[in-house]
Design a protein around this motif. Structure first.
Motif, PDB file in Angstrom:
ATOM      1  N   THR A   1      36.524  44.115  39.204  1.00  0.00           N
ATOM      2  CA  THR A   1      35.502  43.123  39.548  1.00  0.00           C
ATOM      3  C   THR A   1      34.876  43.443  40.896  1.00  0.00           C
ATOM      4  OG1 THR A   1      37.003  41.597  40.723  1.00  0.00           O
ATOM      5  CG2 THR A   1      36.856  41.374  38.325  1.00  0.00           C
TER       6      THR A   1
ATOM      7  N   HIS B   1      34.303  38.032  43.663  1.00  0.00           N
ATOM      8  CA  HIS B   1      35.084  39.092  43.013  1.00  0.00           C
ATOM      9  C   HIS B   1      36.502  38.606  42.710  1.00  0.00           C
ATOM     10  CE1 HIS B   1      31.782  41.681  44.150  1.00  0.00           C
ATOM     11  NE2 HIS B   1      31.986  41.444  45.426  1.00  0.00           N
TER      12      HIS B   1
ATOM     13  N   SER C   1      40.175  43.944  42.595  1.00  0.00           N
ATOM     14  CA  SER C   1      39.204  43.028  43.171  1.00  0.00           C
ATOM     15  C   SER C   1      38.978  43.385  44.631  1.00  0.00           C
ATOM     16  CB  SER C   1      39.700  41.587  43.033  1.00  0.00           C
ATOM     17  OG  SER C   1      38.708  40.684  43.450  1.00  0.00           O
TER      18      SER C   1
ATOM     19  N   ALA D   1      38.375  37.883  39.035  1.00  0.00           N
ATOM     20  CA  ALA D   1      39.667  38.529  38.757  1.00  0.00           C
ATOM     21  C   ALA D   1      40.707  37.492  38.328  1.00  0.00           C
ATOM     22  CB  ALA D   1      40.147  39.285  39.991  1.00  0.00           C
TER      23      ALA D   1
END
Length: 409
Positions: free
Chosen positions: A115, A20, A13, A24
């Motif tokens: 992510t 993000h 992440s 995650a």
């Protein structure tokens, strides 16, 4: 009896924005529930790989969004499609192959989920050089796509809407490599909640309409909106819950400024129970981040999108307004007018809730875990003991070159 070691899922992440990290965390929670025999490990790759540079780059990023949004929007648009400029910028942002390889050797994951787009780019380069073959699943955290998400050695893309899937197909990704699950949100949004009990818990007035205001994890809602003169132009009394995120300075300012308004005001910093506040709200005023808006859709909460930033926020806003779950406003006068219209027109609210129910994908994180599981089954990764002498030599050369670079930072 010898205990068998758990296989590991590495989730990469980045904290450039909260989305993000939230995705995650959502995937980690779903892995723990769905795959108890696996260990999921979340790493903020930019902070881990660049501990000296990261605080500065994060500060510059946040300030550029606040002070120079048009410049940010220009760079976003300029790099939207793959071109020489976007490839060059992606190469700069994807520095850290040596650190990524070191992380893989330490954790030895069965699969990697990213992510954060630049972490996916670094891992894709390692795969291109033959330094790893670990399966890579990328989770796109907005309702739109961009060149920085797309990398040639990504095994699978998890996306939030069919529109994003079609964009990726247009860019040359095969349909078999893309699954539309919705943007993964945390498991707490799946839990049943009693609105009446939560109103009592948070000390709200059950007779007043409730408006939730969020500016993302950094608290970026404009200060021009949050003053008594603006709020008091609303022709009826309402209660406002305002989330300031990590912006403690804003929270203190609002405490001082808003005590004279006619509306009851409830101020919060960064919290972990936003699902409770969404459950007791009649509508939300927010920036159109991919994760926050997916959470609001899951709660069937009508949205007013306030002054989207150029770039992915504007693209998210276009998707949400087209889908009939949000309206977009450009200034405070339009916002107050929209709040008044919504709270006096139950038909609009019912229509938006109905559209949200159609769009709702609460279980996206669990669907993502199913895709991750399939990716693990397709290929087993190799690690250092299995590398050829030539590959080991190239690995050491890469680590030395990047080590020399980091030593000067």
């Amino acid at each position: 009896m010898v205990m068998k070691k758990k296989e590991k899922i590495l989730i990469l992440s980045g904290s450039f924005g909260q989305g993000h990290q939230q995705v995650a965390t959502a995937i980690r929670e779903a892995v723990e529930l769905r795959l108890p025999d696996f260990e999921s490990i979340v790493v903020d790759f930019m902070a881990w790989a660049h501990p000296n540079v990261y605080p500065i780059s994060h500060y510059v990023y946040m300030k550029s969004i606040q002070m120079l949004p048009q410049l940010y929007g220009y760079l976003y648009k300029k790099t939207h499609d793959r071109n020489a400029f976007s490839l060059g910028l992606n190469n700069i942002m994807s520095a850290g192959m040596g650190k990524m390889l070191k992380l893989l050797q330490q954790i030895r994951p069965t699969v990697v989920v990213s992510t954060f787009p630049f972490a996916a780019g670094i891992l894709s380069k390692l795969k291109e050089y033959g330094l790893t073959n670990v399966p890579l699943v990328t989770v796109i955290t907005d309702h739109s796509t961009h060149s920085y998400w797309i990398h040639p050695f990504t095994n699978h893309y998890i996306v939030g809407s069919n529109g994003v899937k079609q964009e990726l197909i247009h860019l040359g990704i095969t349909g078999e490599q893309i699954t539309c699950t919705g943007i993964p949100i945390r498991t707490k949004f799946l839990q049943p909640m009693s609105k009446e009990a939560l109103i009592q818990k948070h000390g709200l007035n059950p007779c007043l309409p409730t408006i939730l205001m969020m500016g993302g994890g950094e608290g970026l809602i404009g200060e021009e909106l949050l003053n008594p003169g603006t709020l008091d132009t609303l022709p009826f009394k309402a209660q406002f819950m305002i989330l300031c995120g990590h912006n403690e300075k804003l929270r203190r300012q609002l405490e001082s400024k808003l005590h004279s308004t006619k509306h009851p005001i409830y101020l919060f910093g960064y919290i972990e129970h936003v699902q409770e506040l969404m459950a007791i709200s009649d509508l939300i005023v927010t920036k159109p981040g991919g994760v926050t808006t997916s959470e609001a859709i899951a709660m069937e909460l009508p949205m007013i999108l306030y002054k989207p930033l150029p770039g992915q926020e504007q693209e998210n806003a276009q998707f949400l307004t087209r889908s009939g779950v949000a309206v977009n406003v450009k200034d405070t006068a339009e916002l107050i007018s929209s709040i008044s219209t919504f709270l006096n027109n139950s038909a609009d609210v019912i229509r938006m809730k109905k559209n949200a129910k159609i769009l709702n994908k609460k279980a996206a994180a669990f669907e993502a875990v199913d895709i991750i599981t399939e990716s693990m089954m397709q290929q087993r990764p190799f690690y250092e003991t299995e590398l050829s002498p030539m590959t080991k030599w190239r690995t050491n050369r890469l680590l030395k070159r990047e080590g020399a670079f980091y030593s000067h930072i």
